[in-house]
Design a protein around this motif. Structure first.
Motif, short mmCIF file in Angstrom:
data_model
loop_
_atom_site.label_atom_id
_atom_site.label_comp_id
_atom_site.label_asym_id
_atom_site.label_seq_id
_atom_site.Cartn_x
_atom_site.Cartn_y
_atom_site.Cartn_z
N PRO A 23 -10.88 15.97 12.67
CA PRO A 23 -11.58 16.94 11.83
C PRO A 23 -10.70 18.14 11.48
N ALA A 24 -9.91 18.60 12.45
CA ALA A 24 -9.05 19.75 12.20
C ALA A 24 -8.04 19.45 11.10
N ARG A 25 -7.44 18.26 11.11
CA ARG A 25 -6.48 17.89 10.06
C ARG A 25 -7.15 17.81 8.70
N ALA A 26 -8.43 17.46 8.69
CA ALA A 26 -9.16 17.35 7.43
C ALA A 26 -9.77 18.67 6.99
N GLY A 27 -9.58 19.73 7.79
CA GLY A 27 -10.13 21.03 7.44
C GLY A 27 -11.59 21.20 7.81
N LEU A 28 -12.07 20.40 8.77
CA LEU A 28 -13.47 20.47 9.21
C LEU A 28 -13.55 21.04 10.62
N PRO A 29 -14.64 21.72 10.96
CA PRO A 29 -14.81 22.18 12.34
C PRO A 29 -14.97 20.99 13.26
N PRO A 30 -14.41 21.05 14.48
CA PRO A 30 -14.46 19.89 15.38
C PRO A 30 -15.88 19.50 15.78
N ALA A 75 -7.50 7.85 -0.31
CA ALA A 75 -6.12 8.01 0.17
C ALA A 75 -5.82 9.47 0.47
N ARG A 76 -6.32 10.35 -0.38
CA ARG A 76 -6.12 11.79 -0.16
C ARG A 76 -6.83 12.25 1.12
N VAL A 77 -8.09 11.85 1.30
CA VAL A 77 -8.85 12.26 2.48
C VAL A 77 -8.23 11.72 3.75
N LEU A 78 -7.77 10.47 3.71
CA LEU A 78 -7.20 9.83 4.89
C LEU A 78 -5.74 10.20 5.10
N GLN A 79 -5.20 11.04 4.20
CA GLN A 79 -3.85 11.59 4.32
C GLN A 79 -2.80 10.48 4.40
N LEU A 80 -2.92 9.51 3.50
CA LEU A 80 -1.99 8.39 3.46
C LEU A 80 -0.69 8.79 2.77
N ASP A 81 0.42 8.26 3.27
CA ASP A 81 1.69 8.49 2.58
C ASP A 81 1.82 7.48 1.44
#
Length: 290
Positions: A23-30, A75-81
């Motif tokens: 959640p932290a990497r996605a900008g969400l509260p844990p 892909a953007r949400v899952l932070q794919l390269d």
């Protein structure tokens, strides 16, 4: 053993990747009382701008043909390269499947000549990391590089190969992710099914890495290995596609300590060619690099 995710590759990949995004990497509260690792389905849907019900249908394989816009958002949400994004885009039903070739993987005669002339460790591998041919220096570097060996089997099932790699954890992670990439759509090929089934039954580490659905290229890099005779070697690795196979070459920095050790190893190694592995059905041609 059939890959249990073969009938729902898109859903399996989405599920595996969202479990790796905190959640932290996605900008969400844990938050508290999270029952799943990574992101919840509804969080992925919210961040991607799609309905939770539609995302659930994607994960469960009820919709196998989402639009490119939806896939790009995921892909953007899952932070794919770039490599992971290309892989995701290739999992949809809309993508035409390339016809499978049935001919065996074959090492061209000119490559045997090249192997015989190369003064550094070199070998030829197939798509499932079978060693198809090698020169004496490759076998002197590691006996697991003899023709007929399989690099995945060696890496996960042979304690000597595990000790050979200074960073075995990274080597294992990289090769499984590269296998996902090179196999592509050919997941029901009998040789692939047999290999994955054997490794899944024999290695907990392989099962864990396979379930992550990591994908990446394994084109080159630098490896540090522990040779039982000459000690630690720092070697660069390059891979060159030749027809349907890959030539792999290891070499040290010029005039380095590893260069001197490799020359010593050459003096101790036999002069005759290491040979060629028997042909086996190919897994198809290598995909072009994204």
């Amino acid at each position: 053993m059939k890959d249990e995710d073969s009938d729902n590759r898109l859903g399996s990949y989405l599920r595996a990747r969202r479990e790796l995004v905190s959640p932290a990497r996605a900008g969400l509260p844990p938050g508290g009382n999270r029952r799943v690792p990574g992101l919840r389905r509804e969080e992925v849907a919210l961040l991607a701008g799609i309905s939770p019900d539609y995302y659930l249908r994607l994960e469960r394989g009820r919709d196998k043909n989402p639009s490119q816009q939806v896939l790009e958002a995921l892909a953007r949400v899952l932070q794919l390269d770039d490599i992971e994004r290309t892989y995701l885009l290739g999992l949809t039903a809309a993508r035409p499947r390339a016809p499978r070739r049935k001919r065996p993987e074959h090492v061209p005669a000119r490559v045997h000549q090249l192997l015989a002339h190369l003064p550094m460790p070199a070998f030829v591998e197939g798509r499932a990391f079978d060693v198809l041919a090698s020169n004496p220096m490759a076998v002197a570097l590691s006996p697991r590089l003899r023709p007929g060996e399989n690099r995945l089997r060696s890496l996960f099932l042979d304690p000597e190969e595990q000790a050979f790699h200074q960073d075995w954890t990274k080597a294992a992670t990289d090769i499984v992710a590269a296998l996902r990439t090179t196999i592509g759509d050919d997941i029901d090929n009998p040789w692939f099914v047999e290999l994955v089934g054997e490794l899944a039954l024999s290695s907990q580490r392989f099962r864990t890495l396979w379930a992550r659905h990591d994908v990446r290229s394994l084109d080159g890099g630098t490896a540090v290995v522990n040779h039982p005779v000459v000690g630690e070697l720092r070697l660069h690795r390059d891979k060159l596609a030749i027809d349907d196979v890959i030539l792999v070459v290891y070499y040290p920095d010029k005039d380095s300590d590893s260069d001197e050790k490799l020359q010593l190893l050459a003096a101790l190694s036999p002069a005759e060619p290491a040979g060629t592995a028997p042909d086996r059905p190919t897994l198809g041609s290598y995909p072009k690099a994204p």
